[in-house]
Scaffold this motif. Structure first.
Motif, PDB file in Angstrom:
ATOM      1  N   LEU A  78     -27.530 -18.564  37.106  1.00  0.00           N
ATOM      2  CA  LEU A  78     -28.741 -19.200  36.567  1.00  0.00           C
ATOM      3  C   LEU A  78     -28.746 -20.686  36.913  1.00  0.00           C
ATOM      4  O   LEU A  78     -28.434 -21.525  36.077  1.00  0.00           O
ATOM      5  CB  LEU A  78     -28.805 -19.008  35.052  1.00  0.00           C
ATOM      6  CG  LEU A  78     -30.118 -19.398  34.361  1.00  0.00           C
ATOM      7  CD1 LEU A  78     -31.242 -18.474  34.772  1.00  0.00           C
ATOM      8  CD2 LEU A  78     -29.943 -19.368  32.844  1.00  0.00           C
ATOM      9  N   ASN A  79     -29.105 -21.023  38.160  1.00  0.00           N
ATOM     10  CA  ASN A  79     -29.200 -22.440  38.515  1.00  0.00           C
ATOM     11  C   ASN A  79     -30.559 -22.993  38.098  1.00  0.00           C
ATOM     12  O   ASN A  79     -31.443 -22.229  37.688  1.00  0.00           O
ATOM     13  CB  ASN A  79     -28.928 -22.648  40.006  1.00  0.00           C
ATOM     14  CG  ASN A  79     -29.975 -21.983  40.887  1.00  0.00           C
ATOM     15  OD1 ASN A  79     -31.160 -21.917  40.557  1.00  0.00           O
ATOM     16  ND2 ASN A  79     -29.548 -21.464  42.022  1.00  0.00           N
ATOM     17  N   PRO A  80     -30.781 -24.306  38.185  1.00  0.00           N
ATOM     18  CA  PRO A  80     -32.052 -24.883  37.695  1.00  0.00           C
ATOM     19  C   PRO A  80     -33.289 -24.284  38.342  1.00  0.00           C
ATOM     20  O   PRO A  80     -34.307 -24.063  37.667  1.00  0.00           O
ATOM     21  CB  PRO A  80     -31.906 -26.374  38.042  1.00  0.00           C
ATOM     22  CG  PRO A  80     -30.444 -26.612  38.130  1.00  0.00           C
ATOM     23  CD  PRO A  80     -29.846 -25.342  38.637  1.00  0.00           C
ATOM     24  N   TRP A  81     -33.219 -24.008  39.645  1.00  0.00           N
ATOM     25  CA  TRP A  81     -34.399 -23.517  40.358  1.00  0.00           C
ATOM     26  C   TRP A  81     -34.720 -22.088  39.964  1.00  0.00           C
ATOM     27  O   TRP A  81     -35.892 -21.732  39.777  1.00  0.00           O
ATOM     28  CB  TRP A  81     -34.183 -23.636  41.868  1.00  0.00           C
ATOM     29  CG  TRP A  81     -33.785 -25.029  42.236  1.00  0.00           C
ATOM     30  CD1 TRP A  81     -32.551 -25.481  42.603  1.00  0.00           C
ATOM     31  CD2 TRP A  81     -34.633 -26.185  42.209  1.00  0.00           C
ATOM     32  NE1 TRP A  81     -32.574 -26.833  42.816  1.00  0.00           N
ATOM     33  CE2 TRP A  81     -33.836 -27.295  42.588  1.00  0.00           C
ATOM     34  CE3 TRP A  81     -35.983 -26.392  41.917  1.00  0.00           C
ATOM     35  CZ2 TRP A  81     -34.347 -28.585  42.673  1.00  0.00           C
ATOM     36  CZ3 TRP A  81     -36.488 -27.679  41.994  1.00  0.00           C
ATOM     37  CH2 TRP A  81     -35.674 -28.753  42.371  1.00  0.00           C
ATOM     38  N   ARG A  82     -33.699 -21.271  39.809  1.00  0.00           N
ATOM     39  CA  ARG A  82     -33.933 -19.894  39.360  1.00  0.00           C
ATOM     40  C   ARG A  82     -34.482 -19.876  37.939  1.00  0.00           C
ATOM     41  O   ARG A  82     -35.295 -19.018  37.591  1.00  0.00           O
ATOM     42  CB  ARG A  82     -32.627 -19.104  39.435  1.00  0.00           C
ATOM     43  CG  ARG A  82     -32.193 -18.800  40.857  1.00  0.00           C
ATOM     44  CD  ARG A  82     -30.811 -18.181  40.901  1.00  0.00           C
ATOM     45  NE  ARG A  82     -30.362 -17.988  42.270  1.00  0.00           N
ATOM     46  CZ  ARG A  82     -29.107 -17.726  42.619  1.00  0.00           C
ATOM     47  NH1 ARG A  82     -28.180 -17.624  41.666  1.00  0.00           N
ATOM     48  NH2 ARG A  82     -28.783 -17.573  43.889  1.00  0.00           N
ATOM     49  N   PHE A  83     -34.032 -20.820  37.123  1.00  0.00           N
ATOM     50  CA  PHE A  83     -34.522 -20.902  35.753  1.00  0.00           C
ATOM     51  C   PHE A  83     -36.033 -21.153  35.732  1.00  0.00           C
ATOM     52  O   PHE A  83     -36.778 -20.506  34.987  1.00  0.00           O
ATOM     53  CB  PHE A  83     -33.787 -22.014  35.012  1.00  0.00           C
ATOM     54  CG  PHE A  83     -34.209 -22.181  33.585  1.00  0.00           C
ATOM     55  CD1 PHE A  83     -33.861 -21.241  32.630  1.00  0.00           C
ATOM     56  CD2 PHE A  83     -34.958 -23.281  33.187  1.00  0.00           C
ATOM     57  CE1 PHE A  83     -34.249 -21.393  31.299  1.00  0.00           C
ATOM     58  CE2 PHE A  83     -35.352 -23.438  31.871  1.00  0.00           C
ATOM     59  CZ  PHE A  83     -35.000 -22.495  30.927  1.00  0.00           C
ATOM     60  N   LEU A  84     -36.504 -22.085  36.562  1.00  0.00           N
ATOM     61  CA  LEU A  84     -37.946 -22.347  36.640  1.00  0.00           C
ATOM     62  C   LEU A  84     -38.704 -21.135  37.171  1.00  0.00           C
ATOM     63  O   LEU A  84     -39.795 -20.808  36.693  1.00  0.00           O
ATOM     64  CB  LEU A  84     -38.221 -23.552  37.540  1.00  0.00           C
ATOM     65  CG  LEU A  84     -37.986 -24.949  36.968  1.00  0.00           C
ATOM     66  CD1 LEU A  84     -38.541 -25.996  37.929  1.00  0.00           C
ATOM     67  CD2 LEU A  84     -38.619 -25.119  35.600  1.00  0.00           C
ATOM     68  N   ILE A  85     -38.133 -20.467  38.185  1.00  0.00           N
ATOM     69  CA  ILE A  85     -38.780 -19.278  38.750  1.00  0.00           C
ATOM     70  C   ILE A  85     -38.909 -18.191  37.696  1.00  0.00           C
ATOM     71  O   ILE A  85     -39.953 -17.538  37.568  1.00  0.00           O
ATOM     72  CB  ILE A  85     -37.985 -18.760  39.968  1.00  0.00           C
ATOM     73  CG1 ILE A  85     -38.096 -19.753  41.125  1.00  0.00           C
ATOM     74  CG2 ILE A  85     -38.493 -17.391  40.406  1.00  0.00           C
ATOM     75  CD1 ILE A  85     -37.155 -19.466  42.275  1.00  0.00           C
ATOM     76  N   ILE A  86     -37.844 -17.987  36.907  1.00  0.00           N
ATOM     77  CA  ILE A  86     -37.864 -16.975  35.850  1.00  0.00           C
ATOM     78  C   ILE A  86     -38.964 -17.291  34.837  1.00  0.00           C
ATOM     79  O   ILE A  86     -39.691 -16.397  34.386  1.00  0.00           O
ATOM     80  CB  ILE A  86     -36.491 -16.892  35.160  1.00  0.00           C
ATOM     81  CG1 ILE A  86     -35.454 -16.301  36.108  1.00  0.00           C
ATOM     82  CG2 ILE A  86     -36.566 -16.045  33.886  1.00  0.00           C
ATOM     83  CD1 ILE A  86     -34.029 -16.501  35.646  1.00  0.00           C
ATOM     84  N   ALA A  87     -39.098 -18.564  34.471  1.00  0.00           N
ATOM     85  CA  ALA A  87     -40.134 -18.953  33.518  1.00  0.00           C
ATOM     86  C   ALA A  87     -41.527 -18.644  34.066  1.00  0.00           C
ATOM     87  O   ALA A  87     -42.389 -18.122  33.340  1.00  0.00           O
ATOM     88  CB  ALA A  87     -40.006 -20.440  33.194  1.00  0.00           C
ATOM     89  N   PHE A  88     -41.752 -18.943  35.351  1.00  0.00           N
ATOM     90  CA  PHE A  88     -43.066 -18.665  35.937  1.00  0.00           C
ATOM     91  C   PHE A  88     -43.299 -17.161  36.068  1.00  0.00           C
ATOM     92  O   PHE A  88     -44.422 -16.693  35.848  1.00  0.00           O
ATOM     93  CB  PHE A  88     -43.194 -19.338  37.302  1.00  0.00           C
ATOM     94  CG  PHE A  88     -44.553 -19.171  37.923  1.00  0.00           C
ATOM     95  CD1 PHE A  88     -45.641 -19.849  37.411  1.00  0.00           C
ATOM     96  CD2 PHE A  88     -44.748 -18.310  38.986  1.00  0.00           C
ATOM     97  CE1 PHE A  88     -46.914 -19.693  37.962  1.00  0.00           C
ATOM     98  CE2 PHE A  88     -46.012 -18.149  39.550  1.00  0.00           C
ATOM     99  CZ  PHE A  88     -47.086 -18.842  39.036  1.00  0.00           C
TER     100      PHE A  88
END
Length: 437
Positions: free
Chosen positions: A112-122
């Motif tokens: 769960l890196n920062p970019w994947r976290f944002l993608i998951i939220a979207f």
């Protein structure tokens, strides 16, 4: 790492993933994993390996805020004779601290890196739109009517997609650079998906027809362009490819012009901006609570005018989480129609002062200032990328503006967006050794 540590780490990472994804698609599951996240994080704090985390100034501030909230709960129970706020309601202000455990989860997780976290939220947002797809509502939006797609109301829909729009705009250059590593077909498909998501965010911000959101985005864009210009002139970050950002910006402006001409956007915006007829006299009547039939802005003025008196009655520790709602209900300033429709002050700053007093509001302000200072120092050291730095401040400015006109801090949309953006940003500051011996 022993089995106990592995289980806790897995729980925290899984809960952070579910926090990002399930807020809109399945709220009960989201709420369940919020509790799991906090419980697992508190157990993690007991480990000897969490010594650095326990020394984190933001965590310590959050802990003090936690203690303060429970002191206010006890104080309100003894000092308020009736309509005492429920404990669960006051405790909800702790939601603004969700970003701390999530940021640490992102920082030490390999998945769960920062970019994947944002993608998951979207992706959670897209999943919600698919699950709750209503063709009639989409047609209404297409025809220029104000819609909210079931996200609380149009104001909350506006801030969710405005945040998405800020992210897609700021990170476009990074995404193009990343996707260029792949074949031409993958590159073109990736760009199509990316710009489709960006345009969807732009379109929903438009059809939500929330003037405060439009204002917040305008102010944020103006200030960020000025800051970018200052950095360019001073050349403090020589690695910034300004021509790429300029190309993307011009492309977005061109796309915006095309959308305006295609959907008659200018006429729709002007219609919305001029939909309320207010004057100095009508605002004065609203502020003095002499006007019964009020426009949207006059309702806000009436709420704001009542707040200072309530704040000064209990200036230090406030009235508790449901204080504003109870005060509106018992006030002679408002008629029954107003009381049945509104239970907040349409302003996060006044809402916090009424609920928590100057002490509680001071805690939140100190947390905000300290985090801002950490963001700036991290950027100066080079540990925070330029686009992440821009994204944080673009959101912060936007957030500061829209909360002048709505009490987003007491709604799930507000606490969720704060958690997502702050945990993403703060994770760049935290070192991976935080949970290690």
């Amino acid at each position: 790492m022993n089995i106990y540590q592995r289980v806790l780490s897995t729980l925290i990472v899984t809960s952070s993933f579910c926090f990002a994804f399930f807020w809109l698609p399945y709220y009960k599951l989201f709420d369940f994993f919020c509790n799991i996240l906090i419980l697992a994080f508190l157990l993690q704090l007991l480990l000897p390996s969490s010594k650095k985390l326990r020394k984190d100034p933001l965590f310590r501030l959050g802990l003090l805020f936690f203690v303060y909230l429970f002191i206010t709960i006890a104080w309100h129970k003894f000092s308020l004779p009736a309509d005492t706020p429920r404990i669960a309601e006051t405790r909800k202000y702790l939601r603004i601290l969700y970003f701390i455990p999530i940021a640490y989860a992102i920082s030490y997780s390999k998945m769960l890196n920062p970019w994947r976290f944002l993608i998951i939220a979207f992706l959670g947002l897209i999943a919600y739109l698919i699950i709750n797809f209503d063709l009639a509502e989409w047609k209404r939006a297409w025809n220029g009517y104000r819609v909210d797609f079931g996200i609380e109301n149009a104001q909350h829909t506006g801030i969710v997609f405005a945040t998405s729009l800020i992210a897609f705009t700021v990170f476009t250059v990074r995404f193009i650079n990343w996707s260029r590593k792949y074949s031409l077909i993958i590159f073109l498909v990736s760009l199509t998906v990316w710009f489709s998501a960006l345009l969807l965010s732009f379109w929903v911000v438009f059809v939500s027809q929330t003037r405060a959101v439009w204002l917040g985005l305008s102010v944020s864009a103006l200030i960020m362009l000025l800051l970018a210009g200052i950095f360019y002139i001073q050349k403090k970050r020589s690695t910034i490819k300004w021509y790429k950002y300029s190309t993307i910006l011009l492309g977005l402006i061109f796309t915006t012009i095309l959308i305006e001409h295609s959907f008659n956007t200018q006429e729709q915006i002007m219609k919305r901006l001029t939909s309320e007829k207010v004057s100095i006299e009508s605002l004065h009547l609203a502020a003095s609570h002499e006007k019964k039939q009020m426009t949207s802005f006059e309702i806000r003025v009436a709420s704001w005018a009542a707040a200072p008196e309530w704040i000064m009655e209990r200036p230090f520790m406030g009235w508790g989480r449901r204080g504003a709602k109870n005060l509106i209900r018992e006030s002679d300033y408002f008629n029954e129609s107003f009381k049945s429709r509104f239970g907040h002050l349409h302003n996060s700053y006044l809402e916090t002062l009424v609920d928590l007093g100057f002490i509680g509001t001071g805690f939140i302000l100190i947390i905000i200032l300290f985090l801002g200072r950490k963001i700036i120092s991290s950027f100066k050291r080079g540990s925070m990328p330029f686009d992440v730095f821009i994204f944080y401040w673009a959101f912060f400015i936007f957030w500061a503006v829209v909360n002048l006109f709505e009490s987003y801090i007491i709604f799930q949309s507000g606490t969720y967006l704060i958690a997502v953006v702050l945990s993403f940003s703060y994770s760049f500051i935290i070192k991976k050794e935080s949970f290690k011996t």
